[in-house]
Write an enzyme that holds these catalytic residues in place. Sequence first.
Site, mmCIF file in Angstrom:
data_model
loop_
_atom_site.group_PDB
_atom_site.id
_atom_site.type_symbol
_atom_site.label_atom_id
_atom_site.label_comp_id
_atom_site.label_asym_id
_atom_site.label_seq_id
_atom_site.Cartn_x
_atom_site.Cartn_y
_atom_site.Cartn_z
ATOM 1 C CG ASP A 464 -1.738 1.219 1.378
ATOM 2 O OD1 ASP A 464 -2.397 1.580 0.398
ATOM 3 O OD2 ASP A 464 -1.713 1.826 2.461
ATOM 4 C CG ASP A 658 -1.622 2.171 6.965
ATOM 5 O OD1 ASP A 658 -1.984 2.027 5.780
ATOM 6 O OD2 ASP A 658 -1.676 3.252 7.568
ATOM 7 C CG ASP A 662 -4.418 -1.095 3.293
ATOM 8 O OD1 ASP A 662 -4.634 -0.865 2.092
ATOM 9 O OD2 ASP A 662 -3.777 -0.330 4.037
#
Length: 765
Positions: A464, A658, A662
């Site tokens: 990410d 995080d 996600d």
Amino acid sequence: MNNDRCLIQDMAVALAADPDVKAVRLDARDKQVSFAFMPHADEAASKKRLLAVVALHKPVMPDCTPGAKPDIFKVACEVCDRGTGASLPKGIVLKRVDGNSVILEKESCPTGPTFWKWSQFGWPKLSARAVTVGSDEHDLNEWKHAMAFAVVCGIFTITAFVLEKSFSPTAWQALVAYAIAYLAGAWHPAEEIWELLKKRVLDVHFLMLCVAAGAALIGHYWEGAMLLFLFSFSGALEHLAMARTQREIQSLFKAAPKETTVLDASGQERRVPVEQLSAGMTIRVRPGEQFAVDAAILTGTSAADESNLTGEAIPVEKKPGDSVFSGTLNLWGSLDLKVTRGVSESSLAKIITLIKEAQESKAPAQRFTDKFGTTYTYAILGLSLVMFLVWWLIMGHPAFTSAAEPSAFYRAMTLLVVASPCALVLSIPSAILAGIAAGARRGILFRGGAAIEKLAEINRVALDKTGTLTTGEMEVMTVEACPGSNPDEVLRLAAALAHNSSHPVSRAIVKSLRTRNLELPASTDFRSLTGNGLEGTVTGYASPVRLGRRTLFANEAWPKAIPEPEVGISETLVQCGAVSGRILLRDTIRETSAPLLKRLYSAGLKVTMLTGDRQEAAERVASQLGLREFKAGLHPEDKVAAIKAWSAAGEKVAMVGDGVNDAPSLAAAHVAVGMGMRGSDAVLEQADVVLMQDRLDNFYIAYKLSAMARQIIRQNVGISLGVLVILVLSALGSFVPLTLGVIGHEGSTVIVVLNSLRLLFYKPE
């Protein structure tokens, strides 16, 4: 309260139904109930069920009187004749205490009756020696006592052997030395075996003590003493390995406080155990004290040392409205706080829970050896008995004693020793626990053995962007002032308002002001304009100050002359009368991101950035980091689809994220990696590996540790299986002295443990 119900009867039924509860005490005088639990029980779950029973007789209320223990709860019912005179469920006994209280306990409870009914005695369960990690200082130092006994055993074994050769095998001096060696060598293992026997578990090492006793009965004192020495020495090394593992994990956190100061409605202080804290209570934390629970600041300002939670050494300033986290340290101010979560739900509790789960979670290979070990133990017991009969009845060897040749019993004991799968059973869990500890000391939490095994299998890493490759925090790039204005003045006016806000843009502006050593003006009449910005009055200025988006200045002409910022750059506008300008900000790229990508590429891994940002912003970040592949403009479902496509093509993907968005992609990945213990609960639930100190570069270390752990596991299994096969075939095919069998068996166990300990000192390149 329901008068038709009886608390004693209800608690007896609950006690009989819950295997984790050892006893329940009901105090009639103080109207209290307390519980005792079995070792390794899930106390939280059992307590919840028991308190539901208590609530039938009165709503549960902890006993908060001074000196009360945290697990004592108030109850309305008396201990009456109706309850004590009625029949109890099978297996439950009742004892009166001081005429005021009763104890309900199970007959198998260590404090219960000492006799057994044969109908209640189940067949013992066979298992390999359990590898457990102690949680208190006694357990951490237990290896020292075990090692001392082993050394004494070794010294007196050698002394007895010398005396035997100097005088005779039956000389009283040699026999006394052998007796001391036997006592020292068997003492510590016997303690462990006795604890297991009380739980009706027959450990395979029980057979070792039987072999030592058998050797003494047929006059082979030397072999029996040598067996006990090597057995106790390898056991001490096991305890050393486990103690080192636990100490590494415990070093992650300072000792959490056991008590804290609670303020009542009148402002009076009283010290209470942290277990009694609940959401909504008001507590006071003075300088130098740790925060016992997660809480929000009501009054006071300070700074917190959160390094043990986030890895950040710089103190974090705290003011009213800010959150504090359990296990972190209050540095200089006295704070009154409102508890937001009880101690069992706090940030520190989450970490400890995850570590415990990791220690108890078994890798697939370990689960296989556990099943194999039990079946194999039964097989070896049967084989030893069969071979004893073969050597005695078919091959004609003496049954028990013979001066001319080894007896059938001696041969069977040798086979039993060399065939015991101790090293094989230890080969995987010892490496897994060492791997968990090696990760924990670096701020990496492997959530069990499966995570360690799977991470080494990956061939693609999906990352990410925001909060992973970048910090998720803004930084000020530049301050632009309109004609007639000064950049420093624009920044000072913006910071005066931003100081009252916790928005990432506001934090970046205040940080920039302090970096430039500019004075922070005071502000009044502060207002937050939802979705647009901030407004207020700054000391020394007659006009109000406004800080925010362009939409806040829609009726102003001056912003139209300022060009739109580049893609990936954020702006906030500032105006106070004739003073105006803008501040340009951007998301901070982690310093460790670019070096990490180079290391991942060098390890042969494919790396892809998955982001919801626009193509231009993703290209800018990829260019700065040297990233070869990225996918932009993705929604959470698009990230999941990308991971599933890679998986369908045969790739094994590790997803690093995080945020809550996600969580779906983490669940779809072969290995889920969560960033930081401040990440969302959804991420922590899905993550197989947690980078606790929010350091992205630790992902590479985690990957290398996983690869090293797999290598050590394979070495351990190879060593233990090789030695096992050679010794068993030798014992079956020809005579093997018991001494040689003992050395081979215990030697392989020592090698496996020491090989696993290498993980604690492994330093990835």
